[in-house]
Design a protein around this motif. Structure first.
Motif, PDB file in Angstrom:
ATOM      1  N   ALA A   1       7.144   5.098  -6.434  1.00  0.00           N
ATOM      2  CA  ALA A   1       7.611   5.882  -7.582  1.00  0.00           C
ATOM      3  C   ALA A   1       6.494   6.110  -8.592  1.00  0.00           C
ATOM      4  O   ALA A   1       6.363   7.202  -9.169  1.00  0.00           O
ATOM      5  CB  ALA A   1       8.793   5.185  -8.246  1.00  0.00           C
ATOM      6  N   ALA A   2       5.666   5.101  -8.805  1.00  0.00           N
ATOM      7  CA  ALA A   2       4.561   5.234  -9.763  1.00  0.00           C
ATOM      8  C   ALA A   2       3.560   6.288  -9.295  1.00  0.00           C
ATOM      9  O   ALA A   2       3.075   7.108 -10.091  1.00  0.00           O
ATOM     10  CB  ALA A   2       3.865   3.889  -9.943  1.00  0.00           C
ATOM     11  N   VAL A   3       3.249   6.272  -8.006  1.00  0.00           N
ATOM     12  CA  VAL A   3       2.299   7.257  -7.477  1.00  0.00           C
ATOM     13  C   VAL A   3       2.897   8.655  -7.514  1.00  0.00           C
ATOM     14  O   VAL A   3       2.211   9.628  -7.842  1.00  0.00           O
ATOM     15  CB  VAL A   3       1.869   6.875  -6.049  1.00  0.00           C
ATOM     16  N   VAL A   4       4.183   8.787  -7.197  1.00  0.00           N
ATOM     17  CA  VAL A   4       4.837  10.100  -7.252  1.00  0.00           C
ATOM     18  C   VAL A   4       4.784  10.683  -8.661  1.00  0.00           C
ATOM     19  O   VAL A   4       4.483  11.876  -8.850  1.00  0.00           O
ATOM     20  CB  VAL A   4       6.288   9.996  -6.752  1.00  0.00           C
TER      21      VAL A   4
ATOM     22  N   ASP B   1       0.848  -1.190   0.000  1.00  0.00           N
ATOM     23  CA  ASP B   1       0.000   0.000   0.000  1.00  0.00           C
ATOM     24  C   ASP B   1       0.885   1.243   0.000  1.00  0.00           C
ATOM     25  O   ASP B   1       1.996   1.232   0.552  1.00  0.00           O
ATOM     26  CB  ASP B   1      -0.891   0.032   1.243  1.00  0.00           C
ATOM     27  N   VAL B   2       0.398   2.303  -0.597  1.00  0.00           N
ATOM     28  CA  VAL B   2       1.122   3.583  -0.611  1.00  0.00           C
ATOM     29  C   VAL B   2       0.368   4.575   0.268  1.00  0.00           C
ATOM     30  O   VAL B   2      -0.827   4.790   0.076  1.00  0.00           O
ATOM     31  CB  VAL B   2       1.262   4.139  -2.045  1.00  0.00           C
ATOM     32  N   VAL B   3       1.068   5.144   1.227  1.00  0.00           N
ATOM     33  CA  VAL B   3       0.465   6.074   2.187  1.00  0.00           C
ATOM     34  C   VAL B   3       1.055   7.464   1.985  1.00  0.00           C
ATOM     35  O   VAL B   3       2.276   7.626   1.872  1.00  0.00           O
ATOM     36  CB  VAL B   3       0.698   5.602   3.633  1.00  0.00           C
ATOM     37  N   VAL B   4       0.172   8.460   1.950  1.00  0.00           N
ATOM     38  CA  VAL B   4       0.582   9.861   1.856  1.00  0.00           C
ATOM     39  C   VAL B   4       0.093  10.540   3.132  1.00  0.00           C
ATOM     40  O   VAL B   4      -1.046  11.007   3.215  1.00  0.00           O
ATOM     41  CB  VAL B   4      -0.018  10.551   0.612  1.00  0.00           C
ATOM     42  N   ALA B   5       0.925  10.557   4.154  1.00  0.00           N
ATOM     43  CA  ALA B   5       0.513  11.075   5.450  1.00  0.00           C
ATOM     44  C   ALA B   5       0.308  12.586   5.405  1.00  0.00           C
ATOM     45  O   ALA B   5       1.020  13.302   4.708  1.00  0.00           O
ATOM     46  CB  ALA B   5       1.553  10.724   6.514  1.00  0.00           C
TER      47      ALA B   5
ATOM     48  N   ASP C   1      -2.780   1.739 -10.775  1.00  0.00           N
ATOM     49  CA  ASP C   1      -2.470   0.327 -10.997  1.00  0.00           C
ATOM     50  C   ASP C   1      -1.146   0.010 -10.311  1.00  0.00           C
ATOM     51  O   ASP C   1      -0.074   0.237 -10.871  1.00  0.00           O
ATOM     52  CB  ASP C   1      -2.398   0.040 -12.496  1.00  0.00           C
ATOM     53  N   LEU C   2      -1.216  -0.494  -9.093  1.00  0.00           N
ATOM     54  CA  LEU C   2      -0.023  -0.782  -8.307  1.00  0.00           C
ATOM     55  C   LEU C   2       0.357  -2.257  -8.440  1.00  0.00           C
ATOM     56  O   LEU C   2      -0.494  -3.128  -8.551  1.00  0.00           O
ATOM     57  CB  LEU C   2      -0.266  -0.428  -6.839  1.00  0.00           C
TER      58      LEU C   2
ATOM     59  N   ALA D   1      -4.671  -6.630  -3.616  1.00  0.00           N
ATOM     60  CA  ALA D   1      -4.316  -5.526  -4.510  1.00  0.00           C
ATOM     61  C   ALA D   1      -3.926  -4.316  -3.669  1.00  0.00           C
ATOM     62  O   ALA D   1      -4.727  -3.832  -2.871  1.00  0.00           O
ATOM     63  CB  ALA D   1      -5.495  -5.181  -5.411  1.00  0.00           C
ATOM     64  N   PRO D   2      -2.697  -3.810  -3.804  1.00  0.00           N
ATOM     65  CA  PRO D   2      -2.291  -2.638  -3.031  1.00  0.00           C
ATOM     66  C   PRO D   2      -3.148  -1.417  -3.360  1.00  0.00           C
ATOM     67  O   PRO D   2      -3.673  -1.288  -4.470  1.00  0.00           O
ATOM     68  CB  PRO D   2      -0.835  -2.423  -3.469  1.00  0.00           C
TER      69      PRO D   2
END
Length: 292
Positions: free
Chosen positions: A278-281, A105-109, A181-182, A195-196
């Protein structure tokens, strides 16, 4: 005004363009980002490779801060002193402490605190008690009592604070990313059963320790309401605050900081987590408009 100081600072500048700093701590974290930089040019300062170019249509300066709070603060300030940095974006991996989150999972605090800026208290009569003249911020975990950190900035001299906020505009842009799409599988075909997902908001904490302890993970989650735990982001957030530079951090979970059923999974999933961050960034950079 110190004109000689200004001339010296101007002479130290390695690039005149306003750029977004995109930074990571651990070398595998920046592999995908560095490969995606167009018109790349490398600079070297104090042993640090600093790459300028374009990423997702934005002018960027890309570099590794190194693992640990001290490296993060030192290297971030080094680059801020030599480049015209309009904003800071952190991309990397972290340990998950929120039980609702899973690996990759990708977290953006929304804010970051330094949980190991702390008093290690003495024990007396079966209780840990800090000195009466020290103010602590949160309930303790054994002898560890988190406290505020001192910071100086152009906002008005010295102050003490625990939380350093992500920039509101950057956080809002992250909230508009939507479905991404992670990846679910690592290079050696170790695949996740889930699925992340991307999670925006909440708290992140950073400290000088690599955490692989279920009890401490539970404490951080319950006491600080943290989603993620790492070793750099809060230090970068503090440097950004001191310099008045907008900041945000994207952290993908490589492990669960001691909360998994078996051994720590960082070595299995760090590349997968790094790629997801990196993909989300890169998606974020296409949606967000820098301040100048």
């Amino acid at each position: 005004m110190c004109w000689r100081c200004w001339e010296r600072r101007a002479a130290d500048r390695l690039d005149p363009e306003p750029r977004v700093a995109v930074i990571s701590a651990y070398e595998p974290e920046w592999v995908a980002l560095k490969a995606a930089v167009g018109d790349a040019r490398s600079h070297h300062v104090n042993g640090v490779e600093i790459v300028t170019g374009t990423l997702a249509g934005r002018k960027v300066v890309l570099f590794l801060i190194g693992i640990s709070m001290v490296n993060a603060a030192m290297t971030s300030q080094l680059v801020l002193d030599r480049f015209d940095v309009s904003a800071i974006v952190v991309s990397g991996i972290a340990g998950g402490v929120d039980p609702a989150l899973r690996v990759a999972d990708v977290v953006v605090a929304g804010r970051w605190g330094q949980y190991l800026e702390a008093v290690f208290a003495r024990e007396a009569d079966g209780r840990f008690q800090p000195p009466p003249w020290i103010k602590t911020s949160y309930p303790n975990h054994g002898m560890i009592f988190p406290m505020d950190v001192g910071v100086r900035s152009a906002r008005g001299g010295a102050e003490k604070r625990f939380w350093f906020e992500a920039d509101a505009g950057m956080l809002a842009a992250a909230g508009k990313i939507g479905a991404v799409d992670l990846k679910r599988c690592a290079a050696d075909d170790a695949c996740l059963s889930h699925a992340p997902r991307l999670v925006v908001g909440g708290n992140g904490v950073s400290g000088q320790a690599f955490v692989d302890n279920a009890a401490f993970r539970q404490y951080v989650s319950a006491t600080l309401q943290a989603q993620v735990l790492d070793m750099e982001s809060a230090a970068v957030a503090m440097v950004a605050y001191a310099n008045g530079v907008p900041f945000i951090a994207f952290r993908s979970l490589s492990d669960l900081a001691g909360g998994g059923e078996g051994a720590n999974e960082l070595r299995t999933f760090f590349r997968l987590a790094s790629d997801n961050s990196a993909a989300v960034v890169q998606r974020f950079l296409t949606l967000w408009t820098p301040p100048r």
